[in-house]
Design an enzyme around this catalytic site. Sequence first.
Site, PDB file in Angstrom:
ATOM      1  N   LYS A  67       0.851  -1.201   0.000  1.00 58.75           N
ATOM      2  CA  LYS A  67       0.000   0.000   0.000  1.00 58.75           C
ATOM      3  C   LYS A  67       0.890   1.256   0.000  1.00 58.75           C
ATOM      4  CE  LYS A  67      -0.208  -0.243   5.050  1.00 58.75           C
ATOM      5  NZ  LYS A  67      -0.996  -0.733   6.202  1.00 58.75           N
TER       6      LYS A  67
ATOM      7  N   ARG B 165     -10.208  -0.046  15.469  1.00 57.30           N
ATOM      8  CA  ARG B 165     -10.079   0.700  14.220  1.00 57.30           C
ATOM      9  C   ARG B 165     -11.133   0.147  13.268  1.00 57.30           C
ATOM     10  NH1 ARG B 165      -4.174   1.167  11.401  1.00 57.30           N
ATOM     11  NH2 ARG B 165      -4.829  -0.756  10.398  1.00 57.30           N
TER      12      ARG B 165
ATOM     13  N   HIS C 185      -6.397  -7.280  13.089  1.00 60.22           N
ATOM     14  CA  HIS C 185      -5.142  -6.527  13.139  1.00 60.22           C
ATOM     15  C   HIS C 185      -4.843  -6.235  14.610  1.00 60.22           C
ATOM     16  CE1 HIS C 185      -2.080  -4.371  10.913  1.00 60.22           C
ATOM     17  NE2 HIS C 185      -2.389  -3.184  11.400  1.00 60.22           N
TER      18      HIS C 185
ATOM     19  N   ARG D 146       0.956 -10.917   6.920  1.00 60.49           N
ATOM     20  CA  ARG D 146       0.817  -9.685   6.119  1.00 60.49           C
ATOM     21  C   ARG D 146       1.902  -8.657   6.449  1.00 60.49           C
ATOM     22  NH1 ARG D 146      -4.405  -9.696   8.717  1.00 60.49           N
ATOM     23  NH2 ARG D 146      -3.758  -7.708   9.628  1.00 60.49           N
TER      24      ARG D 146
ATOM     25  N   TYR E 153      14.359  30.606   7.434  1.00 57.93           N
ATOM     26  CA  TYR E 153      13.258  31.402   7.977  1.00 57.93           C
ATOM     27  C   TYR E 153      13.325  31.545   9.496  1.00 57.93           C
ATOM     28  CZ  TYR E 153      10.854  30.834   3.467  1.00 57.93           C
ATOM     29  OH  TYR E 153      10.511  30.849   2.143  1.00 57.93           O
TER      30      TYR E 153
ATOM     31  N   CYS F  98      12.399  24.190   4.725  1.00 57.25           N
ATOM     32  CA  CYS F  98      11.458  24.955   3.905  1.00 57.25           C
ATOM     33  C   CYS F  98      10.751  23.997   2.949  1.00 57.25           C
ATOM     34  CB  CYS F  98      12.196  26.040   3.129  1.00 57.25           C
ATOM     35  SG  CYS F  98      13.332  26.998   4.166  1.00 57.25           S
TER      36      CYS F  98
ATOM     37  N   ASP G 183      11.123  23.435  -0.245  1.00 54.83           N
ATOM     38  CA  ASP G 183      11.953  22.772  -1.251  1.00 54.83           C
ATOM     39  C   ASP G 183      13.396  22.598  -0.833  1.00 54.83           C
ATOM     40  OD1 ASP G 183       9.775  23.286  -3.237  1.00 54.83           O
ATOM     41  OD2 ASP G 183      10.419  25.354  -2.871  1.00 54.83           O
TER      42      ASP G 183
HETATM   43  C1  LIG Z   1      -0.325  -1.770   6.778  1.00 51.13           C
HETATM   44  C2  LIG Z   1      -0.943  -3.036   7.210  1.00 51.13           C
HETATM   45  C3  LIG Z   1      -0.181  -4.200   7.367  1.00 51.13           C
HETATM   46  C4  LIG Z   1       1.328  -4.188   7.323  1.00 51.13           C
HETATM   47  O1  LIG Z   1       1.787  -3.636   8.534  1.00 51.13           O
HETATM   48  P1  LIG Z   1       3.361  -3.504   8.855  1.00 51.13           P
HETATM   49  O2  LIG Z   1       3.400  -3.047  10.250  1.00 51.13           O
HETATM   50  O3  LIG Z   1       3.899  -2.505   7.887  1.00 51.13           O
HETATM   51  O4  LIG Z   1       3.933  -4.860   8.650  1.00 51.13           O
HETATM   52  C5  LIG Z   1      -0.836  -5.378   7.618  1.00 51.13           C
HETATM   53  N1  LIG Z   1      -2.183  -5.415   7.736  1.00 51.13           N
HETATM   54  C6  LIG Z   1      -2.944  -4.313   7.627  1.00 51.13           C
HETATM   55  C7  LIG Z   1      -4.414  -4.399   7.786  1.00 51.13           C
HETATM   56  C8  LIG Z   1      -2.355  -3.081   7.373  1.00 51.13           C
HETATM   57  O5  LIG Z   1      -3.112  -1.984   7.273  1.00 51.13           O
END
Ligand SMILES: *Cc1c(COP(=O)(O)O)cnc(C)c1O
Length: 393
Positions: free
Chosen positions: A55, A153, A185, A241, A287, A334, A336
């Site tokens: 992602k 979540r 998760h 994952r 700045y 800044c 850039d």
């Molecule tokens: C981003 C994400 C992961 C991967 O998490 P990491 O901590 O980068 O390994 C796995 N599952 C879900 C649902 C996520 O959103």
Amino acid sequence: MSDSGPNSFESTPSGQDYGLVRPRAWAEIDLAAVTANIARLGDVATGAQLMAVVKADAYGHGLVPVARTARAAGAHWLGVALLEEALTLRSVGDTGRILAWLPTPGDQFAACIRGDIDLGISADWMLTEVAAAAAMIGRKARVHLKIDTGLGRSGATPSDWPSFLRAAVAAARRNEIEVVGIWTHLAYADSPDHPTIASQLEVFDAAVTAAAKVGLDVEFRHVANSAATLKSPESHFDLVRPGIAIYGISPGPEVGTPASLGLRPAMTLGARLASVKRLPPGHGVSYAHQYVTNKETNVGLVPLGYADGIARCASNRGPVLAAGKIRPVAGRICMDQFVIDIGDDEARAGDEVLLFGSGDRGEATAHDWAVATDSIAYEVVATVGPRVKRIYR
Ligand SMILES: *Cc1c(COP(=O)(O)O)cnc(C)c1O
């Protein structure tokens, strides 16, 4: 387009097309490191399939090159948040299993079902829209039902789970969906001894059992992100994952360092000094003069800024390897550009500086930048902006 006037942007080449052989700034991506990291994670989670999470443009590393590398390294699945990310992978010819899990109402469900993309379903409205899209195009959607085991979540809460299952069973009976996965998760995977890991897994087990009781025997139970893949084998189930670890970055200090985890950081962020000049003592820099020279000194201008993902809160802090030493950013970052103070050391316009990488060349790491910005290494790499040229090795 045909009536574009002489001032149209239509035929203006992008920066890369001007044939710049020495880019202003670059993120060098070591794809061999990605390959090695995936092999390492596969060794850690034997018995489970591996989903490479790509992602957010592969955490800033580039969606398509990383996806191709992950497949070649044996990733069974690719994981993305957005449906459009999944569709992009299909459009470049990826034919393997892909899971996408963060749609919003009205999203491109029909296109994803046609594209054979697995969908993570975490709310009633998603089930309704996916089932309707499947009925409309006459093709079953493969779905993974998400239980919120405690992260708070996304996903159905344990109290909503029975009704969520009933709705899924009904849609499956109508041949609109096939439930192939149940997933969740973790809230504290990066604190491997945290008690919520065990308690979330208990809730998960109960959710899987409840699904089996209503006839949903799934092929894929999945929980583990990178930290859990590396540190909590009891969370591996049928599929892991990992995201951040495939880029060679530790999920957090409690999990380990990349080296201790057998990982190799894939991204090195560098730039070329745009100018170097001598400033007198007592001269304010950038700045609001948040930095003032304490003696006569050489300052270098680094052509990267917050529009490139260099967090403004790294002002006066972020570590940059320049002229052989690590120097903090001098003054405000800044949009850039920012300045570094290199003292009496010599440097010239065009010289390379490194913000972060593996550390092998003496440069800082993404983790060091995370410490300097009160953030996490995920944010450091994922926010490297589109103006920074990616160079693949
Ligand atoms: C981003 C994400 C992961 C991967 O998490 P990491 O901590 O980068 O390994 C796995 N599952 C879900 C649902 C996520 O959103």
